[in-house]
Design a protein around this motif. Structure first.
Motif, PDB file in Angstrom:
ATOM      1  N   ALA A   9      -3.840 -21.335 -15.756  1.00  0.00           N
ATOM      2  CA  ALA A   9      -2.438 -21.305 -16.136  1.00  0.00           C
ATOM      3  C   ALA A   9      -2.241 -21.328 -17.646  1.00  0.00           C
ATOM      4  O   ALA A   9      -1.199 -20.904 -18.151  1.00  0.00           O
ATOM      5  N   SER A  10      -3.254 -21.801 -18.389  1.00  0.00           N
ATOM      6  CA  SER A  10      -3.109 -21.885 -19.847  1.00  0.00           C
ATOM      7  C   SER A  10      -3.051 -20.509 -20.494  1.00  0.00           C
ATOM      8  O   SER A  10      -2.655 -20.388 -21.657  1.00  0.00           O
ATOM      9  N   PHE A  62       9.642 -25.215 -15.914  1.00  0.00           N
ATOM     10  CA  PHE A  62       9.451 -26.599 -15.487  1.00  0.00           C
ATOM     11  C   PHE A  62       8.059 -26.699 -14.857  1.00  0.00           C
ATOM     12  O   PHE A  62       7.554 -25.731 -14.282  1.00  0.00           O
ATOM     13  N   PRO A  63       7.380 -27.848 -14.988  1.00  0.00           N
ATOM     14  CA  PRO A  63       5.986 -27.964 -14.550  1.00  0.00           C
ATOM     15  C   PRO A  63       5.862 -27.963 -13.031  1.00  0.00           C
ATOM     16  O   PRO A  63       6.674 -28.570 -12.326  1.00  0.00           O
ATOM     17  N   LEU A  64       4.829 -27.269 -12.541  1.00  0.00           N
ATOM     18  CA  LEU A  64       4.553 -27.236 -11.105  1.00  0.00           C
ATOM     19  C   LEU A  64       3.111 -27.617 -10.807  1.00  0.00           C
ATOM     20  O   LEU A  64       2.561 -27.228  -9.776  1.00  0.00           O
ATOM     21  N   THR A  65       2.495 -28.350 -11.723  1.00  0.00           N
ATOM     22  CA  THR A  65       1.131 -28.829 -11.536  1.00  0.00           C
ATOM     23  C   THR A  65       1.161 -30.331 -11.292  1.00  0.00           C
ATOM     24  O   THR A  65       1.749 -31.077 -12.080  1.00  0.00           O
ATOM     25  N   LEU A  66       0.529 -30.754 -10.203  1.00  0.00           N
ATOM     26  CA  LEU A  66       0.524 -32.160  -9.807  1.00  0.00           C
ATOM     27  C   LEU A  66      -0.811 -32.780 -10.183  1.00  0.00           C
ATOM     28  O   LEU A  66      -1.855 -32.414  -9.650  1.00  0.00           O
ATOM     29  N   LEU A  75      -1.111 -18.158 -19.425  1.00  0.00           N
ATOM     30  CA  LEU A  75       0.214 -17.625 -19.131  1.00  0.00           C
ATOM     31  C   LEU A  75       1.264 -18.285 -20.008  1.00  0.00           C
ATOM     32  O   LEU A  75       1.043 -19.371 -20.556  1.00  0.00           O
ATOM     33  N   PRO A  76       2.439 -17.676 -20.160  1.00  0.00           N
ATOM     34  CA  PRO A  76       3.532 -18.337 -20.881  1.00  0.00           C
ATOM     35  C   PRO A  76       3.886 -19.647 -20.189  1.00  0.00           C
ATOM     36  O   PRO A  76       3.790 -19.763 -18.966  1.00  0.00           O
ATOM     37  N   PRO A  77       4.303 -20.660 -20.940  1.00  0.00           N
ATOM     38  CA  PRO A  77       4.634 -21.947 -20.320  1.00  0.00           C
ATOM     39  C   PRO A  77       5.799 -21.800 -19.350  1.00  0.00           C
ATOM     40  O   PRO A  77       6.751 -21.070 -19.624  1.00  0.00           O
ATOM     41  N   PRO A  78       5.723 -22.458 -18.185  1.00  0.00           N
ATOM     42  CA  PRO A  78       6.800 -22.354 -17.202  1.00  0.00           C
ATOM     43  C   PRO A  78       8.036 -23.124 -17.657  1.00  0.00           C
ATOM     44  O   PRO A  78       7.965 -23.998 -18.529  1.00  0.00           O
ATOM     45  N   ALA A 129      -8.411 -24.481  -9.229  1.00  0.00           N
ATOM     46  CA  ALA A 129      -8.477 -24.746 -10.669  1.00  0.00           C
ATOM     47  C   ALA A 129      -9.704 -24.079 -11.269  1.00  0.00           C
ATOM     48  O   ALA A 129     -10.699 -23.829 -10.563  1.00  0.00           O
ATOM     49  N   PRO A 130      -9.669 -23.770 -12.562  1.00  0.00           N
ATOM     50  CA  PRO A 130     -10.860 -23.201 -13.222  1.00  0.00           C
ATOM     51  C   PRO A 130     -12.005 -24.206 -13.238  1.00  0.00           C
ATOM     52  O   PRO A 130     -11.793 -25.418 -13.221  1.00  0.00           O
TER      53      PRO A 130
END
Length: 310
Positions: free
Chosen positions: A120-121, A128-132, A123-126, A237-238
């Motif tokens: 995800a890093s 609002f966050p969707l990572t838990l 990509l442009p920042p979302p 995840a990577p």
């Protein structure tokens, strides 16, 4: 023995005559060092398919595998193989592929894969966050309680000198209070040239011991194999750079006749780096992949007599 990376090499090749238009063909070889009773291990075979698809997608805008569903149609064999890849749909954020593993002109395994972007890093920042993640109280923390350096050595589900294993001291108690079986193991590549890769996670996702059938049989189960029928794998995840150890946590809850059909739910986790064994090492780990598997129980006597039918 050949390191996993070398044993899973695959290269683009000519398309055989009669192949449908739009199909790309990759060639490889199933290595005997990564086999169970002279049959290529199911996760290893899936790793060959995933690696071919990654090679195919490497220059696309969706280069990373996100999800794969694999159906094991026939027993794979050692030796040459082909992976036939076809794009089903190419979207802006996700692409769908099918890939068949073929030996001697016969489809051995068929898969459907979804490709996207895993890191995800990039990509442009979302908005609002969707990572838990920890410290959120809703985030799942690694189920492992015993640091790899403090875990006891244990045998693998099948002889494989390319991997060493240790067992978590708090997992694997039989039976589990909630029913079924839980087990947690740390797997490490033995060869110094081998590092964790996305294809290798397919191998580790099929390395869980099938503990539930022997438990139900009261320890009287005859020598048997547990062939995979369907396996799904979602990459979460990577992989950390240079990682060689993965935590494999498995849960098996249900077993059904005929053929001892049973489920295996698995999670693959990062391992603490170096000597990191501080009090919060568990909170630093991330889930790399989640798997679901349907497997059977086939007594070896039936296989030798040629009476086994999937």
């Amino acid at each position: 023995m050949a390191p996993f990376f070398a044993a899973s090499e695959i290269h683009p090749g000519p398309v055989p005559s009669g192949t449908k238009d739009g199909v790309y063909v990759y060639h490889g070889n199933a290595d005997p060092d990564w086999a169970v009773h002279a049959v290529p291990q199911g996760g290893y075979v899936l790793a060959l398919i995933i690696r071919a698809c990654i090679e195919h997608q490497v220059r696309s805008h969706t280069p990373d595998p996100i999800h794969v569903t694999a159906h094991y149609l026939r027993k794979a064999s050692l030796g040459p193989l082909e992976v036939h890849i076809r794009a089903v749909r190419t979207g802006r954020t996700l692409s769908n592929l099918t890939a068949d593993l073929i030996q001697t002109g016969v489809v051995v395994m068929t898969t459907h894969l979804v490709f996207g972007i895993l890191n995800a890093s990039t990509l442009p920042p979302p908005s609002f966050p969707l990572t838990l993640e920890p410290p959120s109280p809703h985030a799942r923390v690694t189920p492992f309680s015993t640091h790899p350096s403090e875990s006891a050595n244990c045998p693998l589900a099948f002889p494989c000198p390319g991997v060493t294993a240790t067992v978590d001291g708090t997992l694997g108690t039989l039976p589990n209070p909630s029913g079924g079986v839980d087990v947690g193991q740390w797997f490490t590549f033995s060869h110094p040239a081998d590092m964790l890769t996305l294809p290798s996670l397919a191998f580790f996702s099929d390395l869980f011991p099938n503990l539930l059938p022997p438990v139900v049989a009261g320890g009287k189960l005859p020598a048997s194999s547990c062939p995979t029928v369907v396996l799904t794998l979602e990459f979460k995840a990577p992989i950390p750079r240079g990682a060689r150890t993965v935590g494999a946590y498995a849960v098996s809850r249900f077993l059904n006749d005929p053929q001892g059909r049973h489920d295996v739910y698995g999670e693959l986790w990062t391992a603490p780096e170096g000597e990191d064994n501080g009090d919060n090492w568990r909170q630093k780990q991330r889930c790399l992949a989640v798997s679901h598997q349907t497997a059977l129980v086939i007594p070896m006597a039936l296989k030798r007599d040629g009476k086994s039918r999937l």
